[in-house]
Design an enzyme around this catalytic site. Structure first.
Site, PDB file in Angstrom:
ATOM      1  N   GLU A   1     -15.148  37.131 -27.451  1.00 52.19           N
ATOM      2  CA  GLU A   1     -15.419  36.881 -28.764  1.00 52.19           C
ATOM      3  C   GLU A   1     -14.933  35.659 -29.413  1.00 52.19           C
ATOM      4  O   GLU A   1     -14.098  34.926 -28.966  1.00 52.19           O
ATOM      5  CB  GLU A   1     -14.576  37.983 -29.523  1.00 52.19           C
ATOM      6  CG  GLU A   1     -14.405  37.963 -31.145  1.00 52.19           C
ATOM      7  CD  GLU A   1     -13.697  38.869 -31.586  1.00 52.19           C
ATOM      8  OE1 GLU A   1     -13.709  39.151 -32.871  1.00 52.19           O
ATOM      9  OE2 GLU A   1     -12.493  39.332 -30.915  1.00 52.19           O
TER      10      GLU A   1
ATOM     11  N   SER B   1      21.539  32.652 -25.178  1.00 52.32           N
ATOM     12  CA  SER B   1      21.464  31.386 -24.849  1.00 52.32           C
ATOM     13  C   SER B   1      21.054  31.378 -23.166  1.00 52.32           C
ATOM     14  O   SER B   1      20.408  30.586 -22.937  1.00 52.32           O
ATOM     15  CB  SER B   1      22.342  30.523 -25.354  1.00 52.32           C
ATOM     16  OG  SER B   1      23.559  30.885 -24.688  1.00 52.32           O
TER      17      SER B   1
ATOM     18  N   CYS C   1     -14.822  43.488 -30.020  1.00 54.88           N
ATOM     19  CA  CYS C   1     -13.417  44.118 -30.261  1.00 54.88           C
ATOM     20  C   CYS C   1     -13.127  45.063 -30.979  1.00 54.88           C
ATOM     21  O   CYS C   1     -13.186  46.349 -30.353  1.00 54.88           O
ATOM     22  CB  CYS C   1     -12.767  42.586 -30.674  1.00 54.88           C
ATOM     23  SG  CYS C   1     -10.947  42.761 -30.048  1.00 54.88           S
TER      24      CYS C   1
ATOM     25  N   LYS D   1     -20.262  41.823 -35.836  1.00 50.33           N
ATOM     26  CA  LYS D   1     -19.131  42.641 -36.003  1.00 50.33           C
ATOM     27  C   LYS D   1     -19.221  43.761 -36.957  1.00 50.33           C
ATOM     28  O   LYS D   1     -19.346  43.286 -38.168  1.00 50.33           O
ATOM     29  CB  LYS D   1     -17.802  41.905 -35.954  1.00 50.33           C
ATOM     30  CG  LYS D   1     -16.762  42.487 -35.456  1.00 50.33           C
ATOM     31  CD  LYS D   1     -15.277  41.865 -35.308  1.00 50.33           C
ATOM     32  CE  LYS D   1     -14.022  42.584 -34.509  1.00 50.33           C
ATOM     33  NZ  LYS D   1     -13.018  41.488 -34.914  1.00 50.33           N
TER      34      LYS D   1
ATOM     35  N   LYS E   1      15.663  34.342 -44.992  1.00 50.09           N
ATOM     36  CA  LYS E   1      16.055  33.673 -43.660  1.00 50.09           C
ATOM     37  C   LYS E   1      14.961  33.803 -42.754  1.00 50.09           C
ATOM     38  O   LYS E   1      14.344  32.816 -42.153  1.00 50.09           O
ATOM     39  CB  LYS E   1      17.257  34.324 -43.052  1.00 50.09           C
ATOM     40  CG  LYS E   1      18.503  34.015 -43.734  1.00 50.09           C
ATOM     41  CD  LYS E   1      19.629  34.625 -43.002  1.00 50.09           C
ATOM     42  CE  LYS E   1      20.868  34.399 -43.529  1.00 50.09           C
ATOM     43  NZ  LYS E   1      22.162  35.132 -42.785  1.00 50.09           N
TER      44      LYS E   1
ATOM     45  N   LEU F   1      23.869  25.877 -25.425  1.00 42.74           N
ATOM     46  CA  LEU F   1      24.445  27.025 -24.471  1.00 42.74           C
ATOM     47  C   LEU F   1      25.695  27.425 -24.756  1.00 42.74           C
ATOM     48  O   LEU F   1      26.805  26.611 -24.559  1.00 42.74           O
ATOM     49  CB  LEU F   1      24.479  26.363 -22.912  1.00 42.74           C
ATOM     50  CG  LEU F   1      24.274  27.314 -21.863  1.00 42.74           C
ATOM     51  CD1 LEU F   1      23.034  28.168 -21.873  1.00 42.74           C
ATOM     52  CD2 LEU F   1      24.407  26.388 -20.512  1.00 42.74           C
ATOM     53  N   SER F   2      26.075  28.570 -25.418  1.00 44.67           N
ATOM     54  CA  SER F   2      27.171  29.250 -25.887  1.00 44.67           C
ATOM     55  C   SER F   2      28.054  29.688 -24.801  1.00 44.67           C
ATOM     56  O   SER F   2      29.359  29.723 -24.980  1.00 44.67           O
ATOM     57  CB  SER F   2      27.013  29.953 -26.875  1.00 44.67           C
ATOM     58  OG  SER F   2      26.300  31.278 -26.486  1.00 44.67           O
ATOM     59  N   GLY F   3      27.371  30.330 -23.648  1.00 43.40           N
ATOM     60  CA  GLY F   3      28.069  31.386 -22.689  1.00 43.40           C
ATOM     61  C   GLY F   3      27.831  32.736 -23.067  1.00 43.40           C
ATOM     62  O   GLY F   3      28.212  33.590 -22.318  1.00 43.40           O
ATOM     63  N   GLY F   4      26.781  32.832 -24.085  1.00 41.14           N
ATOM     64  CA  GLY F   4      26.396  34.323 -24.412  1.00 41.14           C
ATOM     65  C   GLY F   4      25.183  34.607 -23.606  1.00 41.14           C
ATOM     66  O   GLY F   4      24.636  33.544 -23.153  1.00 41.14           O
TER      67      GLY F   4
END
Length: 629
Positions: free
Chosen positions: A42, A325, A169, A117, A586, A319-322
């Site tokens: 398509e 990330s 589709c 369509k 946000k 890179l936080s260590g969590g």
């Protein structure tokens, strides 16, 4: 016997020139292989998710011209392809020139059939009715039955005639419509082959459902069915979609007799005994697309294609260590050369030595570039500048100073890392920096605007937290075959480490209880009939076992977390207020999200900034539950 070429091609949206060149090359290859028929997806020429590019007449003229090239190339082979069909003498509901999403059938250098369509999706990421005039609407305008407009196309191959039922589709996903295009085609006389050309984005588990739906259609019609899909990525601004291809052929019994590998551009060939309706060919099994394997595959494919599309080959990752990330780093490191990835640890006084060491260990395991840039000094300067600089009321000359609360200080840290350091580092490094947010955080705005919610792509933002952990283990076990993400990161309490109240060494962490809230948030956002507090509280009032079954979380969990209806309700209202309140603002400003699930933030989850609302029934159930305490 028909030799059919399946042109599962990567369609570049908005580049009809490149797409046409690729199609011409595939047509020539198919001709050399003595194929009788070649099928393309398509909107193979223009692409599908183009936004309001569809409003440009000059672009439409180009698409028409390139379509003529494909038609001219159909000598000695039948070509079926998708393109926009323009009726320059009529206009659509928007007053612009009328456009149809169409399937073209060409043979012997001329156009022998155009199928419009019939059904146009107008849900999730789809916006077809904004741009295209459907066959359903055309029949209504002409005061005709759709039966008279939706008819098979007859082609002649080696003196044999074949009646092809060509649909597009959504025409195959007709359960919720009052029109069934395949049933209509059946009334037009016997069919030899049903062809569904598609531009269908990947969704976790979607192909499993498609195989059930299309197998049933092939069984009911007694006709082989070919589903031809595109590969690549396309986007609508806020959401990036992968297209997995997974083109599939079903025989008259509904058995799968061939398929193209997912996420792979390919030109595959199939010798199909049409008169026997394909039932002479042995059925084959297809991979399950609802597992963590498929999540990794679509993320890896989508990231790679997105980087290519924007011309980026260097990436900076905070890179936080969590866990988030760490997974982001390991994911990108499986795609890019380690020297093109710069991992940055940015500790403040609140970051433990534990997470600092884990970040360094992960960087060492991946072999990427690594640096440590502390933020304490700059954060203190920003806080002292805000608190120490007087603000003057120019009307009366009075002065005051702003208070930097602990909450404001947390946000300053997050923004200092992203808006100042990562943005500057990325510019100096010649790349972009990632957003490592997951879907749980995005749901309730547990992130800082212009801070950890910034970046060029949110690759993990369609994964719930439990899926992030699954992906971490998959990367270790299957992708790398060793422990690149330290087990200590996987075992660590998730924490933003923005205050002493979030000390991981003391077992303190995020306010989100992921084992429960992942499933609550999913009910808010992903359920087809999306749940509200009224639904949640109604299920809760029927018993926690009922609620746990509806949400899909662990049995017995709710009573462990909440000792009374009051606690449960306070928790429910807290997150609902965030989900429908500040988190909306946000999300509107969040980076593009790479889609995986059945509903993803961005254009797939259209929302407005309105006030928080609780239904009347919810308030009645709430009063009843609290009055019995």
């Amino acid at each position: 016997m028909l030799k059919i070429a399946l042109g599962q091609m990567e369609v570049l949206p908005g580049r009809p020139d490149i797409n046409t060149d690729k199609m011409l090359s595939m047509i020539q290859h198919a001709r050399n292989e003595r194929a009788d028929l070649i099928i393309f997806p398509e909107m193979a020429i223009p692409g599908y998710l183009l936004g309001d590019t569809w409003e440009q007449p000059s672009f439409l003229r180009d698409c028409e011209a390139f379509g003529q090239q494909i038609i001219a190339a159909s000598r000695d082979i039948c070509v079926i392809f998708g393109n926009v069909a323009v009726d320059w003498d009529r206009h659509g509901d928007d007053g612009r020139v009328r456009k149809h999403n169409a399937c073209f059938v060409a043979q012997a250098g001329r156009l022998i059939g155009t199928c419009i369509k019939t059904l146009q999706p107008n849900y999730r990421e789809f916006d077809d009715t904004r741009h295209f005039f459907s066959l359903r609407k055309l029949a209504l305008e002409r005061n005709q039955n759709i039966d008279s407009l939706l008819t098979p196309v007859t082609v002649t191959i080696r003196n044999d005639k074949y009646r092809l039922g060509c649909i597009i589709c959504e025409d195959g996903w007709n359960d919720d419509y009052n029109i069934d295009p395949i049933a209509i085609l059946r009334t037009q006389g016997p069919l030899d082959l049903i062809i569904n050309i598609s531009s269908s984005p990947f969704t976790l588990g979607k192909n499993n459902k498609r195989n059930r739906v299309f197998s049933k259609q092939a069984q009911e019609t007694g006709v082989p069915l070919i589903y031809l899909n595109t590969t690549g990525i396309q986007n609508n601004g806020k959401t990036v979609y992968t297209f997995d291809g997974f083109s599939t052929v079903y025989n008259r019994l509904g058995e799968i007799i061939a398929y193209c590998p997912p996420f792979t551009e390919t030109l595959d060939y199939l010798d199909l005994p049409v008169k026997a309706a394909g039932q002479d060919l042995a059925p084959t099994s297809v991979p399950d697309d609802s597992t963590i394997d498929s999540i990794y595959l679509t993320l890896s494919y989508g990231i790679k294609k997105f980087l290519q599309s924007i011309g980026m080959n260097k990436v900076v990752i905070g890179l936080s260590g969590g866990i988030d990330s760490a997974v982001s780093a390991a994911l990108f490191a499986s795609i890019l050369h380690p020297e093109n990835i710069l991992l940055v640890n940015m500790p403040s006084k609140f970051n433990s030595q534990t997470t600092r060491d884990l970040a360094a260990q992960l960087a060492q395991n991946l072999g990427c570039l690594y640096t440590v840039m502390p933020i304490e000094q700059s954060v203190e300067y920003t806080a002292s500048q805000i608190a120490g600089t007087p603000i003057t009321n120019l009307a009366n000359g009075r002065q005051c100073n702003l208070l930097v609360s602990s909450f404001v200080l947390e946000n300053i840290q997050a923004r200092d890392r992203s808006s100042r350091l990562l943005a500057g580092i990325a510019a100096a490094f010649g790349g972009g920096f990632t957003c490592n947010a997951n879907k749980s955080e995005l749901t309730v705005g547990y992130s800082t605007l212009y801070g950890d919610q910034a970046g060029f792509l949110a690759a993990l933002a369609d994964l719930w937290k439990y899926q992030v952990y699954q992906l971490a283990n998959y990367l270790n076990d299957k992708v790398y075959g060793r422990e690149v993400i330290p087990q200590a990161i996987i075992d660590l309490m998730p924490s933003a480490e923005l205050s002493y109240d979030q000390s991981v060494d003391q077992g303190k962490g995020d306010p989100i209880i992921y084992a429960y809230h992942d499933y609550l948030f999913r009910a808010f956002m992903e359920h087809w009939n999306r749940a509200t507090p009224e639904d949640i509280l109604n299920w809760y009032s029927q018993g926690t076992a009922v609620l746990e079954q509806k949400l899909g979380c662990q049995d017995g969990l709710i009573n462990k977390l909440f000792s009374s209806p009051r606690e449960f309700i306070e928790d429910l209202e807290r997150w609902w207020r965030l989900y429908t309140g500040m988190a909306v603002a946000k999300r509107i400003q969040a980076p593009p999200v790479l889609a995986v699930s059945r509903r993803v933030y961005g254009f797939d989850h259209r929302e407005a900034q309105n006030r928080v609302y609780f239904t009347q029934e919810y308030l009645r159930i709430k009063d009843r539950l609290l009055s019995t305490m």
